[in-house]
Design a protein around this motif. Sequence first.
Motif, PDB file in Angstrom:
ATOM      1  N   GLU A  61      45.573  56.485  37.559  1.00 28.56           N
ATOM      2  CA  GLU A  61      45.623  56.472  39.020  1.00 28.56           C
ATOM      3  C   GLU A  61      44.786  55.334  39.590  1.00 28.56           C
ATOM      4  O   GLU A  61      45.172  54.678  40.573  1.00 28.56           O
ATOM      5  CB  GLU A  61      45.123  57.799  39.593  1.00 28.56           C
ATOM      6  N   ALA A  62      43.633  55.096  38.970  1.00 27.82           N
ATOM      7  CA  ALA A  62      42.721  54.080  39.488  1.00 27.82           C
ATOM      8  C   ALA A  62      43.200  52.658  39.216  1.00 27.82           C
ATOM      9  O   ALA A  62      42.865  51.743  39.982  1.00 27.82           O
ATOM     10  CB  ALA A  62      41.342  54.274  38.865  1.00 27.82           C
ATOM     11  N   ARG A  63      43.974  52.468  38.163  1.00 27.85           N
ATOM     12  CA  ARG A  63      44.314  51.107  37.732  1.00 27.85           C
ATOM     13  C   ARG A  63      44.917  50.272  38.868  1.00 27.85           C
ATOM     14  O   ARG A  63      44.472  49.161  39.155  1.00 27.85           O
ATOM     15  CB  ARG A  63      45.276  51.135  36.542  1.00 27.85           C
ATOM     16  N   GLY A  64      45.949  50.807  39.497  1.00 28.71           N
ATOM     17  CA  GLY A  64      46.614  50.054  40.548  1.00 28.71           C
ATOM     18  C   GLY A  64      45.701  49.768  41.721  1.00 28.71           C
ATOM     19  O   GLY A  64      45.732  48.678  42.309  1.00 28.71           O
ATOM     20  N   LYS A  65      44.863  50.740  42.091  1.00 29.04           N
ATOM     21  CA  LYS A  65      43.944  50.548  43.208  1.00 29.04           C
ATOM     22  C   LYS A  65      42.935  49.443  42.905  1.00 29.04           C
ATOM     23  O   LYS A  65      42.672  48.558  43.736  1.00 29.04           O
ATOM     24  CB  LYS A  65      43.199  51.850  43.502  1.00 29.04           C
ATOM     25  N   ILE A  66      42.349  49.513  41.715  1.00 28.75           N
ATOM     26  CA  ILE A  66      41.320  48.537  41.361  1.00 28.75           C
ATOM     27  C   ILE A  66      41.923  47.146  41.258  1.00 28.75           C
ATOM     28  O   ILE A  66      41.340  46.155  41.740  1.00 28.75           O
ATOM     29  CB  ILE A  66      40.628  48.944  40.049  1.00 28.75           C
ATOM     30  N   GLU A  67      43.108  47.047  40.651  1.00 26.15           N
ATOM     31  CA  GLU A  67      43.729  45.739  40.511  1.00 26.15           C
ATOM     32  C   GLU A  67      44.173  45.182  41.856  1.00 26.15           C
ATOM     33  O   GLU A  67      44.162  43.970  42.066  1.00 26.15           O
ATOM     34  CB  GLU A  67      44.898  45.829  39.526  1.00 26.15           C
ATOM     35  N   GLU A  68      44.532  46.044  42.800  1.00 30.60           N
ATOM     36  CA  GLU A  68      44.925  45.589  44.133  1.00 30.60           C
ATOM     37  C   GLU A  68      43.722  45.247  44.994  1.00 30.60           C
ATOM     38  O   GLU A  68      43.706  44.208  45.681  1.00 30.60           O
ATOM     39  CB  GLU A  68      45.753  46.671  44.841  1.00 30.60           C
ATOM     40  N   LEU A  69      42.697  46.110  44.958  1.00 30.01           N
ATOM     41  CA  LEU A  69      41.575  45.961  45.880  1.00 30.01           C
ATOM     42  C   LEU A  69      40.441  45.119  45.313  1.00 30.01           C
ATOM     43  O   LEU A  69      39.731  44.452  46.050  1.00 30.01           O
ATOM     44  CB  LEU A  69      41.045  47.347  46.273  1.00 30.01           C
ATOM     45  N   GLY A  70      40.255  45.205  44.009  1.00 29.34           N
ATOM     46  CA  GLY A  70      39.261  44.372  43.338  1.00 29.34           C
ATOM     47  C   GLY A  70      37.837  44.695  43.708  1.00 29.34           C
ATOM     48  O   GLY A  70      37.160  45.435  43.008  1.00 29.34           O
ATOM     49  N   ARG A  71      37.391  44.158  44.821  1.00 28.39           N
ATOM     50  CA  ARG A  71      35.976  44.237  45.185  1.00 28.39           C
ATOM     51  C   ARG A  71      35.521  45.685  45.328  1.00 28.39           C
ATOM     52  O   ARG A  71      36.299  46.569  45.640  1.00 28.39           O
ATOM     53  CB  ARG A  71      35.725  43.479  46.486  1.00 28.39           C
ATOM     54  N   GLY A  72      34.249  45.879  45.108  1.00 30.18           N
ATOM     55  CA  GLY A  72      33.704  47.228  45.100  1.00 30.18           C
ATOM     56  C   GLY A  72      33.112  47.533  43.738  1.00 30.18           C
ATOM     57  O   GLY A  72      33.325  46.808  42.761  1.00 30.18           O
ATOM     58  N   VAL A  73      32.346  48.598  43.682  1.00 35.59           N
ATOM     59  CA  VAL A  73      31.771  49.079  42.421  1.00 35.59           C
ATOM     60  C   VAL A  73      32.498  50.372  42.091  1.00 35.59           C
ATOM     61  O   VAL A  73      32.434  51.344  42.838  1.00 35.59           O
ATOM     62  CB  VAL A  73      30.254  49.310  42.551  1.00 35.59           C
ATOM     63  N   TRP A  74      33.187  50.379  40.949  1.00 33.14           N
ATOM     64  CA  TRP A  74      34.077  51.482  40.598  1.00 33.14           C
ATOM     65  C   TRP A  74      33.461  52.346  39.511  1.00 33.14           C
ATOM     66  O   TRP A  74      33.043  51.841  38.462  1.00 33.14           O
ATOM     67  CB  TRP A  74      35.425  50.931  40.138  1.00 33.14           C
ATOM     68  N   HIS A  75      33.444  53.650  39.777  1.00 34.55           N
ATOM     69  CA  HIS A  75      32.888  54.630  38.841  1.00 34.55           C
ATOM     70  C   HIS A  75      34.006  55.543  38.354  1.00 34.55           C
ATOM     71  O   HIS A  75      34.774  56.074  39.174  1.00 34.55           O
ATOM     72  CB  HIS A  75      31.846  55.515  39.537  1.00 34.55           C
ATOM     73  N   ASP A  87      41.039  50.857  28.541  1.00 39.51           N
ATOM     74  CA  ASP A  87      41.321  50.580  29.950  1.00 39.51           C
ATOM     75  C   ASP A  87      40.134  50.936  30.833  1.00 39.51           C
ATOM     76  O   ASP A  87      39.843  50.240  31.813  1.00 39.51           O
ATOM     77  CB  ASP A  87      42.558  51.350  30.408  1.00 39.51           C
ATOM     78  N   ALA A  88      39.450  52.021  30.500  1.00 34.62           N
ATOM     79  CA  ALA A  88      38.304  52.433  31.318  1.00 34.62           C
ATOM     80  C   ALA A  88      37.220  51.361  31.321  1.00 34.62           C
ATOM     81  O   ALA A  88      36.645  51.044  32.374  1.00 34.62           O
ATOM     82  CB  ALA A  88      37.745  53.759  30.812  1.00 34.62           C
ATOM     83  N   VAL A  89      36.937  50.799  30.165  1.00 32.93           N
ATOM     84  CA  VAL A  89      35.910  49.761  30.073  1.00 32.93           C
ATOM     85  C   VAL A  89      36.350  48.505  30.829  1.00 32.93           C
ATOM     86  O   VAL A  89      35.550  47.855  31.500  1.00 32.93           O
ATOM     87  CB  VAL A  89      35.592  49.448  28.598  1.00 32.93           C
ATOM     88  N   ARG A  90      37.620  48.188  30.762  1.00 35.85           N
ATOM     89  CA  ARG A  90      38.126  47.008  31.466  1.00 35.85           C
ATOM     90  C   ARG A  90      38.036  47.184  32.982  1.00 35.85           C
ATOM     91  O   ARG A  90      37.725  46.245  33.712  1.00 35.85           O
ATOM     92  CB  ARG A  90      39.573  46.734  31.054  1.00 35.85           C
ATOM     93  N   LEU A  91      38.291  48.392  33.462  1.00 35.49           N
ATOM     94  CA  LEU A  91      38.439  48.616  34.897  1.00 35.49           C
ATOM     95  C   LEU A  91      37.149  49.015  35.613  1.00 35.49           C
ATOM     96  O   LEU A  91      36.937  48.631  36.765  1.00 35.49           O
ATOM     97  CB  LEU A  91      39.480  49.709  35.139  1.00 35.49           C
TER      98      LEU A  91
END
Length: 242
Positions: A61-75, A87-91
């Motif tokens: 679920e997070a992959r598309g959001k992170i790749e689209e939005l980029g900036r931010g600190v993701w947990h 994938d978790a380590v990459r994202l």
Amino acid sequence: MDDFSSRLAQIQDAIASAARKADRDPAEIELLAVSKTQPAEAIREAMRAGVTHFGENKVQEARGKIEELGRGVWHLIGHLQSNKAKDAVRLFDSIDSVDRADLAREINHRAEALGKLQNVLLQVNIAGESTKFGCAPEAARALAEAMNSFPRLSLRGLMAIAPYSPDPEKSRPYFAGLRLLRDQIEADSGLRLPVLSMGMSGDFAVAIGEGSTCVRIGTALFGERLKFKQRRPEDPSFTEST
């Protein structure tokens, strides 16, 4: 002031009030916006309002959001299967739900392949609930020491979820228990574990009173959760979750 900004301001005021009541500096407490099930536009609005840290439950679920939005600190705050560690380590900037040694080993392996130092938290099942993930409190010291031995992991602290109750005060013993467990691990092992991730929308003020340094706020910020649509495996657009 729009609805999100208004809710954010109210939560920030409540965090500051709880911190002052506990004779703490509000700046010590991180607001982690739980954005799971929220669409990218809702997260973009939160970013515009100044929110920087976001928590997601599922890698897919997070992959598309992170790749689209980029900036931010993701947990990553949800349960992680070892086969999703790559994938978790990459994202994710931080994986806050590590609860077993084999997962820590796999995360370290994947971080090494990427040349990354991966921030992690140790998730503790502080109340021993069969419906929740996390290591048993009595196993936490050994697991913390094992995690600390991996060169590509930076163990920052502990995370826990208190049993649900409509009365926030009923969460207090569990938050106090996690803080005492952290203090004992530090005293016995020499580890430095500054992060205590505990407290959610209904009980974060109590958690701050017991030493939380990170509160995970979802519904109080974004409103009621949306369902992340899952498709059947035979559907070409099917996506797996963690």
